[in-house]
Scaffold this active site. Sequence first.
Site, PDB file in Angstrom:
ATOM      1  N   CYS A  15      92.754 -29.831  -6.731  1.00  0.00           N
ATOM      2  CA  CYS A  15      92.000 -31.458  -6.472  1.00  0.00           C
ATOM      3  C   CYS A  15      91.417 -31.165  -4.906  1.00  0.00           C
ATOM      4  O   CYS A  15      90.081 -32.430  -5.097  1.00  0.00           O
ATOM      5  CB  CYS A  15      93.689 -32.440  -5.842  1.00  0.00           C
ATOM      6  SG  CYS A  15      94.395 -31.285  -4.742  1.00  0.00           S
ATOM      7  N   GLU A  63      85.742 -37.712 -11.089  1.00  0.00           N
ATOM      8  CA  GLU A  63      85.788 -36.439 -10.985  1.00  0.00           C
ATOM      9  C   GLU A  63      86.348 -35.287 -11.882  1.00  0.00           C
ATOM     10  O   GLU A  63      86.583 -35.502 -12.933  1.00  0.00           O
ATOM     11  CB  GLU A  63      87.801 -36.399 -10.236  1.00  0.00           C
ATOM     12  CG  GLU A  63      88.538 -34.644  -9.773  1.00  0.00           C
ATOM     13  CD  GLU A  63      89.809 -35.446  -9.781  1.00  0.00           C
ATOM     14  OE1 GLU A  63      90.362 -35.601 -10.175  1.00  0.00           O
ATOM     15  OE2 GLU A  63      90.443 -34.382  -8.754  1.00  0.00           O
ATOM     16  N   VAL A  83      96.207 -42.292 -12.316  1.00  0.00           N
ATOM     17  CA  VAL A  83      98.681 -42.787 -12.650  1.00  0.00           C
ATOM     18  C   VAL A  83      99.276 -43.129 -11.302  1.00  0.00           C
ATOM     19  O   VAL A  83      99.746 -44.000 -11.041  1.00  0.00           O
ATOM     20  CB  VAL A  83      98.956 -41.564 -12.459  1.00  0.00           C
ATOM     21  CG1 VAL A  83     100.911 -41.666 -13.291  1.00  0.00           C
ATOM     22  CG2 VAL A  83      98.691 -41.522 -14.527  1.00  0.00           C
ATOM     23  N   GLY A  84      98.212 -42.631 -10.104  1.00  0.00           N
ATOM     24  CA  GLY A  84      98.747 -42.984  -8.749  1.00  0.00           C
ATOM     25  C   GLY A  84      98.977 -44.432  -8.548  1.00  0.00           C
ATOM     26  O   GLY A  84      99.260 -45.062  -7.152  1.00  0.00           O
ATOM     27  N   GLY A  86      99.661 -36.650  -8.225  1.00  0.00           N
ATOM     28  CA  GLY A  86      98.225 -36.607  -9.690  1.00  0.00           C
ATOM     29  C   GLY A  86      97.017 -37.779  -9.700  1.00  0.00           C
ATOM     30  O   GLY A  86      96.332 -37.242  -8.705  1.00  0.00           O
ATOM     31  N   SER A  87      96.776 -37.585 -10.486  1.00  0.00           N
ATOM     32  CA  SER A  87      95.540 -39.049 -11.167  1.00  0.00           C
ATOM     33  C   SER A  87      95.173 -39.896 -10.180  1.00  0.00           C
ATOM     34  O   SER A  87      96.334 -40.499  -9.727  1.00  0.00           O
ATOM     35  CB  SER A  87      95.349 -38.572 -12.198  1.00  0.00           C
ATOM     36  OG  SER A  87      95.698 -39.269 -12.773  1.00  0.00           O
ATOM     37  N   THR A  88      94.133 -40.049  -9.630  1.00  0.00           N
ATOM     38  CA  THR A  88      94.824 -41.460  -8.785  1.00  0.00           C
ATOM     39  C   THR A  88      94.871 -43.024  -9.969  1.00  0.00           C
ATOM     40  O   THR A  88      95.640 -43.745  -9.840  1.00  0.00           O
ATOM     41  CB  THR A  88      92.410 -41.762  -9.052  1.00  0.00           C
ATOM     42  OG1 THR A  88      92.174 -40.591  -7.368  1.00  0.00           O
ATOM     43  CG2 THR A  88      92.788 -43.352  -8.217  1.00  0.00           C
ATOM     44  N   GLU A 123     100.046 -38.165  -2.963  1.00  0.00           N
ATOM     45  CA  GLU A 123      98.283 -37.823  -3.167  1.00  0.00           C
ATOM     46  C   GLU A 123      97.761 -37.436  -4.767  1.00  0.00           C
ATOM     47  O   GLU A 123      97.816 -36.679  -5.953  1.00  0.00           O
ATOM     48  CB  GLU A 123      98.247 -36.791  -2.529  1.00  0.00           C
ATOM     49  CG  GLU A 123      99.116 -36.196  -1.020  1.00  0.00           C
ATOM     50  CD  GLU A 123      98.256 -36.636  -0.110  1.00  0.00           C
ATOM     51  OE1 GLU A 123      96.653 -36.454  -0.788  1.00  0.00           O
ATOM     52  OE2 GLU A 123      98.935 -36.731   0.702  1.00  0.00           O
ATOM     53  N   LYS A 170     110.781 -34.651 -11.800  1.00  0.00           N
ATOM     54  CA  LYS A 170     109.783 -35.001 -12.804  1.00  0.00           C
ATOM     55  C   LYS A 170     108.553 -33.952 -12.601  1.00  0.00           C
ATOM     56  O   LYS A 170     107.898 -34.651 -12.661  1.00  0.00           O
ATOM     57  CB  LYS A 170     109.542 -36.322 -13.404  1.00  0.00           C
ATOM     58  CG  LYS A 170     109.567 -36.545 -14.884  1.00  0.00           C
ATOM     59  CD  LYS A 170     108.240 -37.851 -15.566  1.00  0.00           C
ATOM     60  CE  LYS A 170     106.690 -37.412 -14.812  1.00  0.00           C
ATOM     61  NZ  LYS A 170     105.993 -36.215 -15.527  1.00  0.00           N
TER      62      LYS A 170
HETATM   63  P1  NAD Z   1      98.422 -36.735 -13.636  1.00  0.00           P
HETATM   64  O1  NAD Z   1      98.705 -38.494 -13.025  1.00  0.00           O
HETATM   65  O2  NAD Z   1      97.777 -36.911 -14.854  1.00  0.00           O
HETATM   66  O3  NAD Z   1      99.978 -36.700 -14.258  1.00  0.00           O
HETATM   67  C1  NAD Z   1     100.804 -36.397 -12.555  1.00  0.00           C
HETATM   68  C2  NAD Z   1     101.961 -36.702 -12.994  1.00  0.00           C
HETATM   69  O4  NAD Z   1     102.048 -38.655 -13.095  1.00  0.00           O
HETATM   70  C3  NAD Z   1     102.941 -35.904 -13.719  1.00  0.00           C
HETATM   71  O5  NAD Z   1     103.799 -35.295 -13.455  1.00  0.00           O
HETATM   72  C4  NAD Z   1     102.384 -36.828 -15.327  1.00  0.00           C
HETATM   73  O6  NAD Z   1     103.703 -36.602 -16.138  1.00  0.00           O
HETATM   74  C5  NAD Z   1     102.778 -38.297 -14.370  1.00  0.00           C
HETATM   75  N1  NAD Z   1     102.950 -39.217 -15.067  1.00  0.00           N
HETATM   76  C6  NAD Z   1     101.956 -39.867 -15.965  1.00  0.00           C
HETATM   77  N2  NAD Z   1     102.050 -40.899 -16.068  1.00  0.00           N
HETATM   78  C7  NAD Z   1     102.764 -41.486 -15.361  1.00  0.00           C
HETATM   79  C8  NAD Z   1     103.879 -42.683 -14.825  1.00  0.00           C
HETATM   80  N3  NAD Z   1     103.291 -43.615 -15.955  1.00  0.00           N
HETATM   81  N4  NAD Z   1     104.422 -43.026 -14.901  1.00  0.00           N
HETATM   82  C9  NAD Z   1     105.271 -41.924 -13.982  1.00  0.00           C
HETATM   83  N5  NAD Z   1     104.612 -40.199 -13.701  1.00  0.00           N
HETATM   84  C10 NAD Z   1     103.485 -40.404 -14.851  1.00  0.00           C
HETATM   85  O7  NAD Z   1      97.417 -35.468 -13.363  1.00  0.00           O
HETATM   86  P2  NAD Z   1      97.870 -34.278 -13.677  1.00  0.00           P
HETATM   87  O8  NAD Z   1      96.873 -33.807 -15.030  1.00  0.00           O
HETATM   88  O9  NAD Z   1      98.766 -33.648 -13.736  1.00  0.00           O
HETATM   89  O10 NAD Z   1      96.649 -33.489 -12.721  1.00  0.00           O
HETATM   90  C11 NAD Z   1      95.168 -33.571 -12.062  1.00  0.00           C
HETATM   91  C12 NAD Z   1      95.442 -34.883 -10.870  1.00  0.00           C
HETATM   92  O11 NAD Z   1      95.741 -34.392  -9.886  1.00  0.00           O
HETATM   93  C13 NAD Z   1      93.632 -34.456 -10.832  1.00  0.00           C
HETATM   94  O12 NAD Z   1      93.399 -35.564 -10.553  1.00  0.00           O
HETATM   95  C14 NAD Z   1      94.027 -34.116  -8.747  1.00  0.00           C
HETATM   96  O13 NAD Z   1      92.803 -34.128  -7.950  1.00  0.00           O
HETATM   97  C15 NAD Z   1      95.175 -35.045  -9.126  1.00  0.00           C
HETATM   98  N6  NAD Z   1      95.406 -33.689  -7.844  1.00  0.00           N
HETATM   99  C16 NAD Z   1      95.817 -34.348  -6.144  1.00  0.00           C
HETATM  100  C17 NAD Z   1      96.233 -33.441  -5.307  1.00  0.00           C
HETATM  101  C18 NAD Z   1      96.318 -33.739  -4.490  1.00  0.00           C
HETATM  102  O14 NAD Z   1      97.030 -33.563  -3.597  1.00  0.00           O
HETATM  103  N7  NAD Z   1      95.577 -35.014  -3.466  1.00  0.00           N
HETATM  104  C19 NAD Z   1      96.541 -32.248  -5.662  1.00  0.00           C
HETATM  105  C20 NAD Z   1      96.845 -32.025  -6.943  1.00  0.00           C
HETATM  106  C21 NAD Z   1      95.957 -32.965  -7.619  1.00  0.00           C
END
Ligand code: NAD
Length: 491
Positions: free
Chosen positions: A291, A385, A239-240, A235-237, A257, A178
């Site tokens: 990130c 961040e 959501v992670g 993705g973001s902390t 990550e 996804k």
């Molecule tokens: P995000 O967490 O908003 O979204 C990431 C993914 O999660 C997207 O596909 C989104 O649709 C999905 N998502 C959102 N809510 C969800 C849920 N409830 N259940 C399942 N999936 C869901 O992050 P973003 O805005 O897309 O990316 C930016 C963030 O990602 C920043 O915080 C950045 O630091 C981090 N990031 C980390 C790394 C790393 O390797 N550590 C790399 C790139 C980005």
Amino acid sequence: MLDTSQSSPRIRGMFIGGDWTPAARTFDDLNPSDNSLYARIPDGTAEDMRRAIEAAHAAFPAWSGLHFHERARLLLKAADIWERRTDDFCAAAMAEGGGWHGKGMFEAGYVSEVFRSAAALCYQNIGEVLPSEHGKFSTATRWPLGVVSVISPWNMPGILTARGFAAALAVGNTVVLKPSEDTPYAGGLYFGEILEEAGIPAGVFNVVTCSREGVQAVGDEMIENPLVKAVSFTGSTAVGRHIAAKAGAYLKKACVELGGKDSLIVLEDADLDHAAQAANFGSFMHQGQVCMSTEKILVHEDVYDDFMAKFLARAKKLKTGPTSDRDNVIGPLVNARQAERVRGLLEDARAKGATFELGGRSWDNFVEPTVLTGVDGSMNIWNDETFGPVAIVCRFRDEDEAVRLNNDTEYGLTAAVMTRDEARAMRLAGRLETGMVHVNCQNINDEPHVPFGGVKASGVGRYGGRWSLDAFTELRWITLDRGGRHFPPVF
Ligand code: NAD
């Protein structure tokens, strides 16, 4: 230079079970440079995801049963097709993601290496032989898990999506992907096109796209469905944390990550020209939406003025505007929500007394390169961040203070240290609470075969090379008894 190649792609549907499948509804995918419509994307549902998971489950026995070199061959073919279509990816990453042309070219080149290094994984050893008390042939061997759910972000849609699934496929898992709703083509459906052309068997790799409104239900299905065995999330902390907690509740493996608040430390013996250029790249590359972006620059007080003069002179030269003009190295932030968030952080810092050494102007989805001093822990921008083209510069007196300022964050992704004294750098590296440290380089570094990952709120698990095996395989202890195990005679 104007680029006229940013036309919309032909969206054929979601890629489920080897077929291009429409959804009942679509959502609008915008070009952040001007908010024009880039594409209409299928707005998949939890039911669509369930069908994709079932297709992946059905494809698992044959895919995991293939000879390893056949999986490798397919990944190598995907790498070649990806390379041939570099311009297509680059155009999509620029128009859909708002990236500068140079970033798109870098990302395109990297992704083919992700596929090739995943192919190399097929040739790694898959276990160990252990001593046995009973003379058994005792082995610890790696096995694929089954269906792996992959959720990827928008900021590096090519690299971070490929990194999330290529190793998983290589070792015999099947995948449901996804992508982010901000880059559903470059980070999702585009991969469907590449793998379809490479000849991936139906169901081995599936892509379900959905809007932000639908993501909770689709995301829940990707963890709760009993056929799913592991989750790979970048993705973001915020959501992670949710994903990792849910995966824990369902006892599924999770590699997450997450975000960062990374520092670059300039010691008094550093090459300041090099440090200034590195800091400029680390802070502003892709509008700071990496990130690993350099968010805090910590400078020894003896060289602070010299460093600032060199750094500001470089940052001033970066041009901001639509990425259809290749001279604009600083493009838009990915959407209005992100631009608004960065503006909010800057306003909070201004209201609490931060000094704007450079920049601060913002319009539409654009924020120009901004350098702040006088920032302290009372300001949100010290803790959160930023994920925008903003660098905080801070002076320190000695190494202890540099370490304290570096570690004063919930995150722990990367740190960078500029010095001519490598022994000193190595000592310092051991005190910095991050998963990665780069000496005499800035923070943004990754290679497909290295253990990439953070500590603290920056994530759990590692991607890259043989370390991906921990994320995407399970270990089984398998023994062969050759008559050495005796039982008590009463049995
Ligand atoms: P995000 O967490 O908003 O979204 C990431 C993914 O999660 C997207 O596909 C989104 O649709 C999905 N998502 C959102 N809510 C969800 C849920 N409830 N259940 C399942 N999936 C869901 O992050 P973003 O805005 O897309 O990316 C930016 C963030 O990602 C920043 O915080 C950045 O630091 C981090 N990031 C980390 C790394 C790393 O390797 N550590 C790399 C790139 C980005």
